[in-house]
Scaffold this active site. Structure first.
Site, PDB file in Angstrom:
ATOM      1  N   ASP A 122       0.857  -1.192   0.000  1.00 16.49           N
ATOM      2  CA  ASP A 122       0.000   0.000   0.000  1.00 16.49           C
ATOM      3  C   ASP A 122       0.892   1.241   0.000  1.00 16.49           C
ATOM      4  OD1 ASP A 122      -1.775   2.130   0.693  1.00 16.49           O
ATOM      5  OD2 ASP A 122      -3.158   0.656   1.543  1.00 16.49           O
ATOM      6  N   LYS A 126      -0.708   9.879   0.992  1.00 12.12           N
ATOM      7  CA  LYS A 126      -0.847  11.160   1.676  1.00 12.12           C
ATOM      8  C   LYS A 126       0.320  11.381   2.647  1.00 12.12           C
ATOM      9  CE  LYS A 126      -5.881  11.220   1.347  1.00 12.12           C
ATOM     10  NZ  LYS A 126      -7.166  11.264   2.081  1.00 12.12           N
ATOM     11  N   ASP A 158       3.489   0.309  -8.288  1.00  9.19           N
ATOM     12  CA  ASP A 158       2.966   0.965  -9.491  1.00  9.19           C
ATOM     13  C   ASP A 158       2.510   2.382  -9.169  1.00  9.19           C
ATOM     14  OD1 ASP A 158       0.738   0.439  -7.988  1.00  9.19           O
ATOM     15  OD2 ASP A 158      -0.348  -0.679  -9.533  1.00  9.19           O
TER      16      ASP A 158
END
Length: 220
Positions: A122, A126, A158
């Site tokens: 993940d 932010k 990615d």
């Protein structure tokens, strides 16, 4: 350590729930007797942290039947999917932990893993979520300790911010050497990995994945 992100998705089928109840305890790395047996063995070991639905572990376990494969995944639905394939395809060299890979690294002895990967973690893009990214100095140092000298660590993403974060983190870590001949190599999926469901979605959405291969030079 606090684990962020989902731990469970849609309701499991009765078959998958049964496999979690019956098969998982027999191949779980939480089983202390099994854990000791695995790590007292001289057999080469491959570790994947965050294995998704386990496609890479399945492929590698067949291509390297003499190896032991260890998979850590916090998402219970992914664990259940892997168990279903292990059971259907009668695979005996994959062992699983439903949990946090960061914690798992701290339980391993030095020089026990021959190869490892963390693929498409993940990105937590932010700025306020930077601390949630799995690739951190402590994680990389712990990984270096458990990897054998000159062992390979594969990382991929990615997402542009995650790609930049991975490279900066590794370049600033004296325990790794970037194993690369040409920058274009970073855009080629290593042949050892499967084209997973996630990768296919990434390709459809025109996200450009980067693949990094680092050698553990172990100066820590």
């Amino acid at each position: 350590m606090k684990l962020f992100g989902r731990k469970k998705g849609r309701k499991l089928s009765s078959r998958k729930q049964s496999l979690l109840n019956i098969l998982l305890p027999n191949i779980s790395l939480e089983n202390e007797a099994l854990f000791q047996k695995i790590f007292n063995s001289d057999v080469q070991k491959f570790l994947e942290i965050g294995f998704g639905h386990g496609e890479n572990l399945i492929r590698l376990s067949k291509e390297r039947p003499e190896w032991i494969f260890l998979g850590v995944e916090p998402f219970i639905n992914g664990v259940a999917s892997l168990l279903e394939r292990i059971d259907t395809e009668k695979i005996s060299n994959i062992f699983v932990l439903n949990g946090d890979g960061r914690d798992f690294l701290t339980k391993l002895s030095k020089d026990t893993i021959s190869e490892a990967c963390v693929l498409f973690p993940d990105p937590w893009q932010k700025s306020r979520h930077v601390s949630r990214r799995i690739i951190q100095p402590e994680f990389l140092n712990n990984m270096s300790k458990i990897l054998k000298r000159n062992a390979t660590l594969h990382l991929s993403s990615d997402h542009p911010k995650a790609q930049e974060w991975i490279l900066k983190s590794i370049i600033n870590n004296k325990n790794y050497d970037w194993d690369i001949e040409n920058i274009h190599d970073c855009y080629q999926k290593p042949k050892i990995f499967e084209e997973t469901k996630y990768m296919k979605k990434s390709i459809r959405e025109i996200r450009k994945a980067m693949w990094f291969k680092f050698r553990n030079i172990k100066e820590c």
